[in-house]
Design an enzyme around this catalytic site. Structure first.
Site, PDB file in Angstrom:
ATOM      1  N   GLY A   1      -0.370   3.502  -2.402  1.00  0.00           N
ATOM      2  CA  GLY A   1      -0.899   3.320  -1.100  1.00  0.00           C
ATOM      3  C   GLY A   1      -2.551   3.235  -1.271  1.00  0.00           C
ATOM      4  O   GLY A   1      -3.055   3.095  -2.225  1.00  0.00           O
ATOM      5  N   CYS A   2      -3.186   3.677   0.083  1.00  0.00           N
ATOM      6  CA  CYS A   2      -4.424   3.504  -0.164  1.00  0.00           C
ATOM      7  C   CYS A   2      -4.972   4.423  -1.060  1.00  0.00           C
ATOM      8  O   CYS A   2      -4.655   5.679  -1.067  1.00  0.00           O
ATOM      9  CB  CYS A   2      -4.892   4.010   1.416  1.00  0.00           C
ATOM     10  N   PHE A   3      -6.007   3.932  -1.987  1.00  0.00           N
ATOM     11  CA  PHE A   3      -6.531   4.680  -3.158  1.00  0.00           C
ATOM     12  C   PHE A   3      -7.481   5.938  -2.971  1.00  0.00           C
ATOM     13  O   PHE A   3      -7.461   6.717  -3.423  1.00  0.00           O
ATOM     14  CB  PHE A   3      -6.770   3.841  -4.159  1.00  0.00           C
ATOM     15  N   TRP A   4      -8.040   5.931  -1.515  1.00  0.00           N
ATOM     16  CA  TRP A   4      -8.784   7.139  -1.281  1.00  0.00           C
ATOM     17  C   TRP A   4      -7.899   8.400  -1.313  1.00  0.00           C
ATOM     18  O   TRP A   4      -8.549   9.427  -1.675  1.00  0.00           O
ATOM     19  CB  TRP A   4      -9.407   6.689   0.143  1.00  0.00           C
TER      20      TRP A   4
ATOM     21  N   THR B   1      -5.020   9.112  -2.381  1.00  0.00           N
ATOM     22  CA  THR B   1      -4.280   9.293  -3.754  1.00  0.00           C
ATOM     23  C   THR B   1      -5.188   9.874  -4.637  1.00  0.00           C
ATOM     24  O   THR B   1      -4.656  10.720  -5.270  1.00  0.00           O
ATOM     25  CB  THR B   1      -3.400   7.839  -4.127  1.00  0.00           C
TER      26      THR B   1
END
Length: 167
Positions: free
Chosen positions: A9-12, A14
């Site tokens: 999902g959103c890499f921030w 993760t």
């Protein structure tokens, strides 16, 4: 150091999640397995490039195993959702495990097969060799360290879970 590429999902969020795990030495957010060269965030956001928001995770295999990282990955995703995690929707938010060492494929597939048994719905997380990876610009790197109140699809408790997880 070994490396694995994880799209959750959103890499921030993760990235921030995996940074908490003892044995993870370095993370970098970027875009994996798409069709264009040097994509920008804006291009990937259109869902026309084939890229997934992905985190390169470099880890010390004497401190943490690939099996443990895959297990932790499944704590941070819903592997039954196609092209979506949390409120984020689009092909760029699909879940995936991208490897660079063919010998790791069997380990990854075994771990995902074990996880499949825990879900009633099909697991749609991709398992593929890494074809390409382009780092996102500096603004996106370590985003939640720079912006502690920034958007994240992951609950805050998950970061504490990762920090305290034992191999």
């Amino acid at each position: 150091m070994k490396e694995i590429y994880l799209a959750g999902g959103c890499f921030w969020g993760t990235e921030h999640y995996f940074k908490q795990i003892d044995g993870v030495g370095e993370t970098e957010v970027g875009f994996a397995n798409g069709t264009t060269k040097n994509p920008t965030y804006e291009e990937v956001y259109t869902d026309t490039t084939g890229y997934a928001e992905t985190v390169r995770v470099r880890y010390d295999e004497t401190k943490v195993s690939l099996e443990f990282l895959i297990d932790m990955f499944f704590h941070a995703i819903d592997p039954t959702l196609l092209n979506r995690q949390g409120h984020d929707v689009g092909t760029r938010y699909r879940t995936g495990i991208y490897y660079t060492d063919e010998s790791e494929r069997a380990v990854i597939e075994r771990m995902v097969d074990e996880k499949r048994k825990q879900y009633e719905k099909p697991v749609v997380t991709e398992i593929e060799p890494l074809r390409n990876f382009f780092p996102a610009d500096e603004y996106h790197q370590d985003y939640l360290d720079k912006h502690p109140d920034g958007y994240c699809h992951l609950p805050l408790e998950l970061f504490a879970f990762a920090k305290n997880a034992k191999k």
